[in-house]
Design an enzyme around this catalytic site. Sequence first.
Site, PDB file in Angstrom:
ATOM      1  N   THR A  53       0.819  -1.212   0.000  1.00 44.03           N
ATOM      2  CA  THR A  53       0.000   0.000   0.000  1.00 44.03           C
ATOM      3  C   THR A  53       0.848   1.255   0.000  1.00 44.03           C
ATOM      4  OG1 THR A  53      -0.211  -0.069   2.410  1.00 44.03           O
ATOM      5  CG2 THR A  53      -1.942  -1.141   1.127  1.00 44.03           C
ATOM      6  N   ASN A 129       4.934 -13.614  -0.252  1.00 45.04           N
ATOM      7  CA  ASN A 129       3.667 -14.345  -0.169  1.00 45.04           C
ATOM      8  C   ASN A 129       3.518 -15.341  -1.316  1.00 45.04           C
ATOM      9  OD1 ASN A 129       2.888 -12.857  -2.424  1.00 45.04           O
ATOM     10  ND2 ASN A 129       1.561 -11.475  -1.288  1.00 45.04           N
ATOM     11  N   GLY A 130       2.353 -15.988  -1.376  1.00 42.52           N
ATOM     12  CA  GLY A 130       2.119 -17.014  -2.383  1.00 42.52           C
ATOM     13  C   GLY A 130       1.610 -16.502  -3.706  1.00 42.52           C
ATOM     14  N   SER A 132      -1.121 -15.301  -4.717  1.00 38.76           N
ATOM     15  CA  SER A 132      -2.478 -15.670  -5.139  1.00 38.76           C
ATOM     16  C   SER A 132      -3.329 -14.423  -5.360  1.00 38.76           C
ATOM     17  CB  SER A 132      -3.129 -16.567  -4.090  1.00 38.76           C
ATOM     18  OG  SER A 132      -2.382 -17.754  -3.923  1.00 38.76           O
ATOM     19  N   VAL A 272      10.410   3.899  10.965  1.00 34.48           N
ATOM     20  CA  VAL A 272       9.634   4.990  11.551  1.00 34.48           C
ATOM     21  C   VAL A 272       9.203   4.573  12.952  1.00 34.48           C
ATOM     22  CG1 VAL A 272       7.490   6.314  11.427  1.00 34.48           C
ATOM     23  CG2 VAL A 272       8.852   5.946   9.359  1.00 34.48           C
ATOM     24  N   HIS A 538      -2.750 -13.240   7.441  1.00 27.10           N
ATOM     25  CA  HIS A 538      -3.666 -12.343   6.734  1.00 27.10           C
ATOM     26  C   HIS A 538      -4.376 -11.411   7.719  1.00 27.10           C
ATOM     27  CE1 HIS A 538      -4.309 -15.068   2.915  1.00 27.10           C
ATOM     28  NE2 HIS A 538      -3.109 -14.547   2.989  1.00 27.10           N
ATOM     29  N   LYS A 559      -8.474   8.692   7.545  1.00 26.40           N
ATOM     30  CA  LYS A 559      -7.945   9.645   8.516  1.00 26.40           C
ATOM     31  C   LYS A 559      -8.159   9.124   9.934  1.00 26.40           C
ATOM     32  CE  LYS A 559      -8.841  13.745   5.663  1.00 26.40           C
ATOM     33  NZ  LYS A 559      -9.655  14.988   5.527  1.00 26.40           N
ATOM     34  N   GLY A 571      -3.133  -2.651   5.421  1.00 20.20           N
ATOM     35  CA  GLY A 571      -4.031  -3.763   5.701  1.00 20.20           C
ATOM     36  C   GLY A 571      -4.579  -3.802   7.106  1.00 20.20           C
TER      37      GLY A 571
END
EC number: 1.1.3.4
Length: 605
Positions: A53, A129-130, A132, A272, A538, A559, A571
């Site tokens: 992201t 990851n996989g 998918s 951070v 996940h 926000k 996520g």
Amino acid sequence: MVSVFLSSLLLSVATAQVYSPAQQIDVQSSLLSDPNKVAGKTYDYIIAGGGLTGLTVAAKLSENPKIKVLVIEKGFYESNDGAIIEDANAYGQIFGTTVDQNYLTVPLINNRTSSIKSGKGLGGSTLINGDSWTRPDKVQIDSWEKVFGMEGWNWDTMFEYMKKAELARAPTDAQIAAGHYFNATCHGFNGTIHSGPRDNGQPWSPIMKALMNTTSALGIPTQQDFLCGHPRGVSMIYNNLDENQVRADAGRAWVLPNYQRPNLKIMTGQTVGKVLFNQTASGPKAVGVNFGTNKAVNFDVYAKHEVLLAAGSAISPLILEYSGIGLKSVLDAANVTQLVDLPVGLNMQDQTTTTVSSRTNAAGTGQGQAVFFANFTEVFGDYTPQARELLNTKLDQWAEETVARGGHNNVTALKIQYENYRDWLLEEDVAYAELFMDTSGKINFDLWDLIPFTRGSVHILSSDPYLWQYANDPKFFLNELDLLGQAAASKLARELSTKGAMAQYFAGETIPGNNLAADANLSQWSDYVIQNFRPNWHAVSSCSMMAKELGGVVDATAKVYGTQGLRVVDGSIPPTQVSSHVMTIFYGMALKVADAILADYAKSA
């Protein structure tokens, strides 16, 4: 089925740009490693985390040459493990390397800690990851708006954003014959993120079609496109791979094409620690971040417009807490002064995985993967009445127990979540479990309960963000239905391995094998699961995007409530789990949030 002509056309559309070794070296030289080069400077936006992201948002914001963006990432670009990263067939070999954060949980129900796998480097978990590539059920995304009050977060809107991210490659006729299916209306062809069939060039195993034939005889849908909004039944799935079968991670997707932008700076090898605030009449305003490697070596850098947290569901809550945003009880215990009272780190929802694996005979050899998205009744079988009764009678009790255990802080609000999940499972035919079958000389099911009722937490334990003292407590299986569901899905995988058309390829079970009786009941399977599960990695909802009165940490534009200039864009914000692998959601979500950020920027310009 997709015609040969259409397949050829779409393949030509999805041809990737090939980056030379010289360009890869050029990327490395463009990255910042000396913190003194940014310390004390001001950027328009600072992004904490260079994963899926964070890089997506950075790329979209920096399309405007007037917007100066700084990304700060703990890891690096590629690594000595680059070859393993690139090869999706090497999944799992990357675990435990320098690209794996490898967070540890507190001791769980089996009195053991578990490792939480999370990518470290430009690309984040897309490095490990996989690969998918599936999408959730429509009703799940629609509930974000209808149940949780997040205006604009519905299937129709998110579907367009998810397609906007995608650069799809249709299956060939041979791949369709093996078990793939492709509905072009459910894909995007002008995005950045490659998707297409995994194919190592070896012959295809007949086991994928055998599983489809076995489940089809039971009335279960087969050979579906799991990107259309109702993932159900059995089919082969797509992966984030380019046409050369190289992992299309977020670093390749967003850094390689954009690293030469003069307004995009990427700092690697730095963490951070916390957000810097100025106090205003309207509450704390984020004005920058403190970053570094330890308490003695850290730096401040400033944001003119906003700070964007993209460190993932395990870490973004900690950054908020180190910064004074969270529950007073948690902050007081860590000796951090509270600035804003929010339920940060609560409502964390992860899934659990178990494995059922068997040998196959020579007739079953070959490559391939297939997925069974099974509904509530298909998972529980003869136990469905008992499981249904739990959903219809236990929600109040579960909500009270979860709040008492520290997984949430509002019984009434949590019951609304539980009612939403119950309705999905009993009324909407939403997939309850995923059984992921891999072949290559075996019949291997990795499987997980997709819709957990357990709520975990993640919190800081000290005031020093560079000591990494925290408690990650998923609280797996403290909800009885979650344990029964994982046990029932495991039992189903064993049954499918020898059922119908699958029987001709079965050559003996290896996991659980002799560790569990062939006629084991659900109670025995539950005991086995407790001792042999792992996290599914996940986790979502530790900074939940929902109405504040329901336990929200961020609003519909991501926000953070009670602050200015601070968003969480990763996520940790989806308010629910989904019946899907999560990358499609995260890419679409990041693009949607980026548009909200740009809209606010336009107002301020």
